[in-house]
Design a protein around this motif. Structure first.
Motif, PDB file in Angstrom:
ATOM      1  N   UNK A   1       4.729 -35.448-101.483  1.00  0.00           N
ATOM      2  CA  UNK A   1       4.015 -34.283-102.024  1.00  0.00           C
ATOM      3  C   UNK A   1       4.028 -34.203-103.548  1.00  0.00           C
ATOM      4  N   UNK A   2       4.955 -34.916-104.189  1.00  0.00           N
ATOM      5  CA  UNK A   2       5.013 -34.826-105.650  1.00  0.00           C
ATOM      6  C   UNK A   2       5.610 -36.097-106.236  1.00  0.00           C
TER       7      UNK A   2
ATOM      8  N   UNK B   1       7.615 -33.590-116.262  1.00  0.00           N
ATOM      9  CA  UNK B   1       7.255 -32.457-115.421  1.00  0.00           C
ATOM     10  C   UNK B   1       6.754 -33.004-114.076  1.00  0.00           C
ATOM     11  N   UNK B   2       6.500 -32.115-113.124  1.00  0.00           N
ATOM     12  CA  UNK B   2       6.149 -32.519-111.763  1.00  0.00           C
ATOM     13  C   UNK B   2       4.628 -32.697-111.613  1.00  0.00           C
ATOM     14  N   UNK B   3       4.264 -33.846-111.019  1.00  0.00           N
ATOM     15  CA  UNK B   3       2.866 -34.177-110.723  1.00  0.00           C
ATOM     16  C   UNK B   3       2.668 -34.220-109.208  1.00  0.00           C
ATOM     17  N   UNK B   4       1.401 -34.282-108.794  1.00  0.00           N
ATOM     18  CA  UNK B   4       1.121 -34.465-107.369  1.00  0.00           C
ATOM     19  C   UNK B   4       1.581 -35.858-106.935  1.00  0.00           C
ATOM     20  N   UNK B   5       1.457 -36.139-105.634  1.00  0.00           N
ATOM     21  CA  UNK B   5       1.967 -37.400-105.106  1.00  0.00           C
ATOM     22  C   UNK B   5       1.301 -38.632-105.714  1.00  0.00           C
ATOM     23  N   UNK B   6       0.097 -38.486-106.242  1.00  0.00           N
ATOM     24  CA  UNK B   6      -0.597 -39.618-106.854  1.00  0.00           C
ATOM     25  C   UNK B   6      -0.334 -39.718-108.364  1.00  0.00           C
ATOM     26  N   UNK B   7       0.373 -38.725-108.928  1.00  0.00           N
ATOM     27  CA  UNK B   7       0.672 -38.747-110.354  1.00  0.00           C
ATOM     28  C   UNK B   7      -0.502 -38.393-111.240  1.00  0.00           C
TER      29      UNK B   7
END
Length: 146
Positions: free
Chosen positions: A82-83, A100-106
């Motif tokens: 998921x991230x 910082x946090x990105x989605x699963x694809x970055x």
């Protein structure tokens, strides 16, 4: 290494100078959990503060560890279903400096908050700051977290 932390919360630079900290790499990373800042020092004619970055640290249920460590292995990205995060620099075990946090694809930012205590224990930085550490701080560089 046993350091005197009396000046840590007053002046990180005074803390560094008072403790005569040694580094074989010429760099030093320090994170203040109280102030939620990460400091990068470079040894020139003594330690000089190069950067001071707002950081997100662990929440009370999953705190960031305190202690003296050294920079370990680095990963361009790590993540799950998921991230993901970018520019992960290992502190110890499953603790990292990273973006910082990105989605699963970055691709898309999911959480860009800095200066708060909300992580699972890792130290989050702006993506550009995490990349700077990833690109410039050698393995073996001392890390002090307090």
């Amino acid at each position: 290494m046993a350091y005197n932390y009396d000046k840590f919360d007053k002046s990180i630079t005074e803390f560094v100078k008072e403790n005569n900290i040694q580094s074989s790499t010429g760099y030093l990373l320090i994170t203040s959990l109280k102030d939620k800042f990460t400091y990068v020092y470079e040894y020139k004619n003594g330690w000089e503060l190069e950067y001071k970055w707002s950081s997100t640290v662990g929440k009370s249920s999953t705190p960031t560890i305190k202690g003296v460590f050294s920079v370990g292995i680095k990963y361009p990205a790590i993540g799950g279903n998921t991230s993901s995060v970018k520019y992960a620099t290992n502190i110890v075990d499953d603790y990292y400096y990273h973006s910082i946090i990105y989605d699963d694809k970055g691709l898309n930012i999911k959480d860009d908050r800095l200066g708060v205590a909300i992580s699972h224990g890792c130290i989050r930085l702006a993506t550009s700051s995490a990349k700077w550490i990833y690109d410039n701080i050698p393995e073996g560089t001392p890390i002090i977290i307090n």
